[in-house]
Design an enzyme around this catalytic site. Sequence first.
Site, PDB file in Angstrom:
ATOM      1  N   LEU A  87      -0.473   3.998  19.108  1.00  0.00           N
ATOM      2  CA  LEU A  87       0.752   4.523  18.483  1.00  0.00           C
ATOM      3  C   LEU A  87       0.427   5.686  17.541  1.00  0.00           C
ATOM      4  O   LEU A  87       1.011   6.754  17.653  1.00  0.00           O
ATOM      5  CB  LEU A  87       1.429   3.378  17.726  1.00  0.00           C
TER       6      LEU A  87
ATOM      7  N   GLU B 173      -7.147   8.192  30.368  1.00  0.00           N
ATOM      8  CA  GLU B 173      -5.883   7.464  30.226  1.00  0.00           C
ATOM      9  C   GLU B 173      -5.765   6.550  31.458  1.00  0.00           C
ATOM     10  O   GLU B 173      -5.490   7.024  32.568  1.00  0.00           O
ATOM     11  CB  GLU B 173      -4.718   8.467  30.138  1.00  0.00           C
TER      12      GLU B 173
ATOM     13  N   CYS C  28     -10.571  13.453  29.799  1.00  0.00           N
ATOM     14  CA  CYS C  28      -9.183  12.959  29.675  1.00  0.00           C
ATOM     15  C   CYS C  28      -8.228  14.147  29.625  1.00  0.00           C
ATOM     16  O   CYS C  28      -8.495  15.127  28.939  1.00  0.00           O
ATOM     17  CB  CYS C  28      -9.044  12.121  28.403  1.00  0.00           C
TER      18      CYS C  28
ATOM     19  N   CYS D 216      -4.980  14.029  22.503  1.00  0.00           N
ATOM     20  CA  CYS D 216      -4.866  13.377  21.195  1.00  0.00           C
ATOM     21  C   CYS D 216      -5.822  14.081  20.223  1.00  0.00           C
ATOM     22  O   CYS D 216      -7.012  14.232  20.527  1.00  0.00           O
ATOM     23  CB  CYS D 216      -5.215  11.896  21.312  1.00  0.00           C
TER      24      CYS D 216
ATOM     25  N   GLU E 140     -18.849   7.207  30.418  1.00  0.00           N
ATOM     26  CA  GLU E 140     -19.422   6.451  29.311  1.00  0.00           C
ATOM     27  C   GLU E 140     -18.864   5.038  29.249  1.00  0.00           C
ATOM     28  O   GLU E 140     -17.684   4.813  29.492  1.00  0.00           O
ATOM     29  CB  GLU E 140     -19.157   7.164  27.991  1.00  0.00           C
TER      30      GLU E 140
ATOM     31  N   CYS F 176     -16.319  -1.988  26.993  1.00  0.00           N
ATOM     32  CA  CYS F 176     -15.285  -0.955  26.951  1.00  0.00           C
ATOM     33  C   CYS F 176     -15.642   0.068  28.038  1.00  0.00           C
ATOM     34  O   CYS F 176     -16.695   0.694  27.968  1.00  0.00           O
ATOM     35  CB  CYS F 176     -15.283  -0.320  25.562  1.00  0.00           C
TER      36      CYS F 176
ATOM     37  N   SER G 159      -5.467   0.006  27.542  1.00  0.00           N
ATOM     38  CA  SER G 159      -4.850   0.720  26.428  1.00  0.00           C
ATOM     39  C   SER G 159      -4.283   2.052  26.920  1.00  0.00           C
ATOM     40  O   SER G 159      -4.972   2.817  27.585  1.00  0.00           O
ATOM     41  CB  SER G 159      -5.908   0.981  25.355  1.00  0.00           C
TER      42      SER G 159
ATOM     43  N   CYS H 279      -9.242  12.484  18.840  1.00  0.00           N
ATOM     44  CA  CYS H 279     -10.165  11.924  19.836  1.00  0.00           C
ATOM     45  C   CYS H 279     -11.079  12.998  20.397  1.00  0.00           C
ATOM     46  O   CYS H 279     -10.625  14.041  20.869  1.00  0.00           O
ATOM     47  CB  CYS H 279      -9.348  11.300  20.964  1.00  0.00           C
TER      48      CYS H 279
ATOM     49  N   CYS I 165     -14.374   4.007  18.977  1.00  0.00           N
ATOM     50  CA  CYS I 165     -13.119   4.514  19.532  1.00  0.00           C
ATOM     51  C   CYS I 165     -12.950   5.999  19.238  1.00  0.00           C
ATOM     52  O   CYS I 165     -13.120   6.432  18.101  1.00  0.00           O
ATOM     53  CB  CYS I 165     -11.930   3.800  18.895  1.00  0.00           C
TER      54      CYS I 165
HETATM   55  S1  SF4 Z   1      -7.280   8.773  22.720  1.00  0.00           S
HETATM   56 FE1  SF4 Z   1      -7.414   8.108  24.870  1.00  0.00          FE
HETATM   57  S2  SF4 Z   1      -5.652   9.119  25.836  1.00  0.00           S
HETATM   58 FE2  SF4 Z   1      -5.983  10.200  23.908  1.00  0.00          FE
HETATM   59  S3  SF4 Z   1      -7.341  11.930  24.442  1.00  0.00           S
HETATM   60 FE3  SF4 Z   1      -8.653  10.209  23.816  1.00  0.00          FE
HETATM   61  S4  SF4 Z   1      -9.215   9.185  25.718  1.00  0.00           S
HETATM   62 FE4  SF4 Z   1      -7.423  10.461  26.157  1.00  0.00          FE
END
Ligand code: SF4
Length: 367
Positions: free
Chosen positions: A222, A167, A113, A117, A93, A106, A198, A120, A344
């Site tokens: 963070l 990542e 990933c 997190c 994407e 972006c 990032s 996310c 995001c």
């Molecule tokens: S915020 Fe970034 S590093 Fe964390 S799970 Fe989502 S895509 Fe992966």
Amino acid sequence: MDKPVELTGLSQPELVTFVETLGEPAYRGRQLFAALQHRRLRSFDEITDLPKELRIRLSEIARASTLKVESQYTSSDGTRRYLMKTHDGLPVETVFIPEERRDTICFSSQSGCPLQCTFCLTAQLGLLRSLTAGEIVEQIMIALNDAYGIGVKPPKGTNLVAMGAGEPLLNLDSLLKALRVMADPQGLHIVPNRVTVSTAGVVPRILDLANTSDRPHLAISLAAPTDELRDVLMPINKRWPLEDLLGACKAFEKTLKPGERLTFEYVMLDGVNDSDEQARQLANLLNRHGIRSKVNLIPHNPADPLPYQPSSPDRVERFKNILESKGVHTYVRRPRGRDIFAACGQLAARQGTLNNLTELTSIGANN
Ligand code: SF4
């Protein structure tokens, strides 16, 4: 049969070497590089200034493009999201964000990933695989061709952010390779100074990036001011806790150019990490390490089945004021493309949208 060579991931000198191995003169390599990277052509058939026999030969052993756009969505705020597929069927994407001064693209560094997190949506895909340098470069070409027309120079210039799926520092070699290819003035000509990467906090790779000449800017996600909370929100923290992470940031700071700051991204989760006390903890943490930095507060982008809600605008403002009263440079990022799952933390290969949506037709492989 050998795997076809992905030409979009090759630098100009590499393309020259590649055509020379086929018995062709060096200038054919330069021609090919200009066709792919400057004119942003996506199939050998379109490169009509190359002899037909060479184009046939190339199509037998190489690929001029590999990503196919499956669908694309346009937000009410002009943001565009592209859902693409790799040659082996994995989702990629990319988001194009029009802005007054300079557009931003972006891009994703991985399909899915591996990090978990909890705020996310991408995390729920798991890691499907890391993307190649060519797949990274192609995302930018596809977005630019769609926004401006094939090969048309972006009128305002382009910023890139590696904040899509994945990542980036777990795919650092391919990422740096893609950035080198894109920096070529005879190609896309997007220099690393226009790129921000990032990370969730892969400490050894932050140190590697610090030692990279002509590196991009760095942002650190963070999300929490204490290890206790960060362990929950970003489990990578159990491997590299805040002291280690900020130690790496301090080392990175030594490589900052005049006027450059390290960015800390802080997603604002209602009732989870947005209290006055947490604002003070965050300011103290950053001030204790004395890193030349700024904080971007990002209101969370809600998406089922994530268990969080965004902090209210008043809460975000109060959090910002506390940080600023303690000398921390703080900005609030405006969410973009929420209605099309482009914001995001929302990238999870969703075929749908919320509302206010214009769904365009699939634009196919050659755009
Ligand atoms: S915020 Fe970034 S590093 Fe964390 S799970 Fe989502 S895509 Fe992966």
